[in-house]
Write a protein that holds these residues in place. Sequence first.
Motif, short mmCIF file in Angstrom:
data_model
loop_
_atom_site.label_atom_id
_atom_site.label_comp_id
_atom_site.label_asym_id
_atom_site.label_seq_id
_atom_site.Cartn_x
_atom_site.Cartn_y
_atom_site.Cartn_z
N LYS A 203 0.68 -1.00 -0.23
CA LYS A 203 0.10 0.14 -0.11
C LYS A 203 0.87 1.33 0.01
O LYS A 203 0.20 2.43 -0.36
N PHE A 204 2.21 1.32 0.29
CA PHE A 204 3.04 2.29 0.43
C PHE A 204 3.09 2.77 -1.27
O PHE A 204 3.56 3.92 -1.12
N LEU A 205 3.00 1.87 -2.19
CA LEU A 205 3.02 2.68 -3.53
C LEU A 205 2.49 3.62 -3.94
O LEU A 205 1.28 3.50 -3.78
N ASN A 206 3.22 4.68 -4.27
CA ASN A 206 2.30 5.91 -4.84
C ASN A 206 3.47 6.48 -5.78
O ASN A 206 4.15 7.42 -5.48
N ILE A 207 3.22 6.43 -6.83
CA ILE A 207 4.14 6.75 -8.01
C ILE A 207 4.06 8.40 -8.07
O ILE A 207 5.28 9.02 -8.21
N GLU A 208 2.88 9.17 -8.01
CA GLU A 208 2.98 10.52 -7.77
C GLU A 208 3.64 11.05 -6.76
O GLU A 208 4.36 12.22 -6.74
N GLU A 209 3.65 10.40 -5.52
CA GLU A 209 4.32 10.67 -4.36
C GLU A 209 5.90 10.36 -4.32
O GLU A 209 6.70 10.36 -3.30
#
Length: 348
Positions: A203-209
């Motif tokens: 859930k840590f995955l966030n490409i924009e961040e």
Amino acid sequence: FSAIGYLVAAALQKEKDIPIGILSLNMGDTTVFTWIDEVTLGENKRLKYILDNYYEEIKKFKTEKEYDDYFNQQLPLLYQFYGLLDEGVRLGLSLEDAHRRAFEKVPNPYLPMGPKNQNRPCGLFDTMVKRVIPYQAKAILYYQGENDKLNFEVYKEAMDAFTLSWRKAFKSELPIIITQIAGYEYVEADPLAVSYLRREQAKFLNIEEQKYVITAADCGERYDIHPHDKNEVARRFVGVLNEFVYHTGCNSLSPMYDSHQLIGDKLVIRVKNNQLPLKHTDKNCRFTVITKTGKVKEVKIYQLLDQEIVVLLEEEIVELRYAFNNYPEMFIYTENDLPLLPFQIKFQ
């Protein structure tokens, strides 16, 4: 020193033909909370209890000398315990039996929580991270989690606090790449505890961040918590660095569960984050399902498409799992050999 860190730097140096520096901050057997600064941890309403519990623990000692004396009493016992554990493994005992044997001889090998405990909240941020601030960095590679298998309910929140803490300290929106921990039996833990932790890591995955995830779940050793295959984990780090930091390459992220649809007796599972076709390493690969009557069964993949997996269901199910255990068997990969991340689908 970090073997994976070295292998990543060596590969990048060879590819880019430029000097690559490594700031290596390593300590085994840690929790995520010791890598977060005190202000950030204390300001988080869901995580503040970690600090509160710490201050309650140290109240158990009336003086600093009382704490020091007890710490110095326990430290040799801890070394003795790990020595007995290694000895048991060398004698051919299973890890479970080696643990049991070590605990019989040293029933209480634990260090008291306090200012000398490596796992005290914010301790490693104060003693290690602060020493490299404000050095400039290109990215943060983070491999941790084994000690937080029982903290999975707040692990995603803790990693967000970690991100805030480090970026604030370095005054930079540094890209952060974390690793789903390697497979290992964890005989003392609930069979699903590590799976829940990996779920929160995903859930840590966030490409924009600029927050990315690779996995080592398929690189583990059943009875050795330290995976032998460091090269494959390093390769995955390098892929993400190339795509998102150096802006060369593509499809460096593992595919992960996106959505599902039940069409008659066919369950269609869709994946995301990697556009390459899926392949299986075992033609008899199966998912674990729990039926409405409570039976645990295995179902075979009916069809594997570019971005979809089709499973044929013979009866109504309440849950489906893929590689969702402490030591997972993973058999679905992309054409560039990145594994599908473990997942769980609940239907009720």
